[in-house]
Enzyme design. Structure first.
Site, mmCIF file in Angstrom:
data_model
loop_
_atom_site.group_PDB
_atom_site.id
_atom_site.type_symbol
_atom_site.label_atom_id
_atom_site.label_comp_id
_atom_site.label_asym_id
_atom_site.label_seq_id
_atom_site.Cartn_x
_atom_site.Cartn_y
_atom_site.Cartn_z
ATOM 1 N N LYS A 53 17.929 -0.598 -45.435
ATOM 2 C CA LYS A 53 17.380 0.532 -46.197
ATOM 3 C C LYS A 53 16.759 1.592 -45.302
ATOM 4 C CE LYS A 53 17.588 1.175 -49.639
ATOM 5 N NZ LYS A 53 18.685 2.044 -50.107
ATOM 6 N N ARG A 104 21.503 -4.480 -57.250
ATOM 7 C CA ARG A 104 21.437 -3.929 -55.891
ATOM 8 C C ARG A 104 20.992 -5.036 -54.936
ATOM 9 N NH1 ARG A 104 16.866 -5.081 -55.182
ATOM 10 N NH2 ARG A 104 17.005 -4.397 -53.019
ATOM 11 N N ASP A 124 21.915 -5.016 -44.757
ATOM 12 C CA ASP A 124 23.129 -4.748 -45.534
ATOM 13 C C ASP A 124 24.393 -4.998 -44.730
ATOM 14 O OD1 ASP A 124 20.918 -3.023 -46.895
ATOM 15 O OD2 ASP A 124 22.537 -3.299 -48.345
HETATM 16 O O1 MRU Z 1 19.947 0.371 -51.922
HETATM 17 P P1 MRU Z 1 19.589 -1.082 -52.084
HETATM 18 O O2 MRU Z 1 18.379 -1.287 -52.930
HETATM 19 O O3 MRU Z 1 20.765 -1.921 -52.510
HETATM 20 O O4 MRU Z 1 19.208 -1.530 -50.599
HETATM 21 C C1 MRU Z 1 18.854 -2.866 -50.391
HETATM 22 C C2 MRU Z 1 18.438 -3.173 -49.005
HETATM 23 O O5 MRU Z 1 18.480 -2.329 -48.129
HETATM 24 C C3 MRU Z 1 18.074 -4.597 -48.713
HETATM 25 O O6 MRU Z 1 17.110 -4.664 -47.703
HETATM 26 C C4 MRU Z 1 19.322 -5.382 -48.260
HETATM 27 O O7 MRU Z 1 20.374 -5.183 -49.156
HETATM 28 C C5 MRU Z 1 19.060 -6.828 -48.112
HETATM 29 S S1 MRU Z 1 18.836 -7.624 -49.653
HETATM 30 C C6 MRU Z 1 18.687 -9.301 -49.356
#
Ligand code: MRU
Length: 352
Positions: free
Chosen positions: A251, A52, A240
């Site tokens: 997130k 993830r 993301d």
């Molecule tokens: O659902 P996830 O754990 O994949 O979400 C991850 C995030 O929201 C991170 O902050 C984002 O991907 C940046 S990672 C460098």
């Protein structure tokens, strides 16, 4: 200068004659490596968050295209890889790094698809390794650009996990924070637990412990109280997807942190590589936001915490409007408001 731990670096994935993923659903209790033999297995691992974090998903998908070529098939290689890319792209909608890596992989393959099968496969693997190594370098550059922003700001808050576990290298937000700690400016990190899947509690706290960086875990609902008491000097989070005007999907819970940061005059930084920018989108409202099963809210670590049958709503991401972002920390430098022209310049530089 603070010493950072000399423990071996954390990595969420590796290629050892095949793709292996550190199963992040088992952390922090167990370090279990999964061997990925098929595209279907990789898709399943991405959906259940065994791997993830936006950049890490992109890198895993890049290696996934090699996994596709290694699977028995009598179809033509471009079609095999295109089908794998479509399958992987459908796993999670929000992190644009996934689309970015899959499109780049197919473009790369097109340039050497006529080679004999063994050579073609080696070229695609070399491309995926390069993409992985490139992310390592971009993380380092982000840390160097971002760390000075935390000078004189010893107590930094982060949300979710944007560290080594989410990238190919030292992380985005956590890379910046770790570099600022090494320089002696950051003294302690506030770690939001990040309900419902607890990436902060399970992953960020684990990484900071590994690095020897002092940190304290808080529930997401404590951020406002801490800021109102003057206990937070800066916020650094990952992303993301960032639109060309600077709206940031990250997130769930990030938006609330950004609103509180503005209310309390706390700088709110977003650290992300240019692979996280979506050159095709301006308005954050157009970013597809993943919705996950309600069971992730009604249960914690498999145990029910609500009456049986309780309905839940579980959007996994939210969008922070550009106006709440103090600056974007990228591998090409820190982009300051007005963000639209700064982002356009950075993306144009990347294309050259
Ligand atoms: O659902 P996830 O754990 O994949 O979400 C991850 C995030 O929201 C991170 O902050 C984002 O991907 C940046 S990672 C460098």
């Amino acid at each position: 200068m603070n010493a950072v731990s000399a423990a071996p670096p954390i990595t969420p994935l590796r290629w050892r004659a095949g793709l292996e993923l550190l199963d992040q659903t088992r952390l922090p209790h167990e370090e279990v490596w999964l061997r990925i033999g098929t595209v279907a297995e990789l898709a399943e691992a991405i959906v259940r968050l065994a791997v993830r974090g936006a950049p890490a998903i992109g890198i895993a998908a890049a290696y996934g295209l090699v996994v596709a070529l290694d699977e028995p098939s009598d179809g033509d290689p471009a079609a095999t890889v295109a089908a794998a890319a479509a399958r992987l792209l459908a796993t999670r909608p929000t992190a644009v790094n996934l689309r970015w890596a899959l499109e780049a992989g197919q473009r790369a393959l097109a340039s050497f698809v006529e080679l004999p099968p063994g050579e073609r496969r080696e070229r695609l693997l070399a491309w995926a390794r390069e993409l992985h190594e490139d992310d390592v370098a971009r993380n380092r550059a982000m840390a160097a650009h971002g760390a000075p922003r935390l000078a004189g700001r010893p107590r930094v808050l982060t949300h979710c996990n944007a560290g080594a576990l989410a990238t190919g290298g030292i992380g985005t937000a956590l890379g910046v924070i770790a570099e600022a700690f090494r320089r002696g400016s950051v003294a302690e990190v506030w770690v939001d637990e990040t309900r419902p899947l607890l990436q902060g509690a399970r992953l960020t706290a684990w990484e900071l412990g590994h690095l020897g960086i002092p940190h304290r875990l808080i529930t997401d609902s404590m951020v406002g109280a801490l800021m109102s008491r003057g206990l937070v000097d800066a916020v650094v989070v990952g992303a993301d997807r960032i639109t060309v005007r600077g709206d940031v999907a990250n997130k769930i819970g990030t938006y609330a942190v950004a609103v509180l940061a503005e209310r309390h005059g706390v700088p709110f930084y977003v650290a992300a590589p240019l692979s996280t920018f979506d050159a095709r989108l301006a308005d954050g409202a157009a970013i597809p936001l993943e919705e996950r099963a309600g069971g992730e809210i009604t249960h914690v670590a498999g145990a029910p915490i609500a009456p049986a049958g309780t309905l839940a709503f579980n959007p996994a991401f939210d969008v922070t409007p550009a106006g709440l972002v103090t600056a974007l920390i990228t591998e090409r430098g820190v982009l300051e408001p007005p963000l639209s022209p700064a982002i356009a310049r950075a993306l144009a530089g990347e294309r050259q």
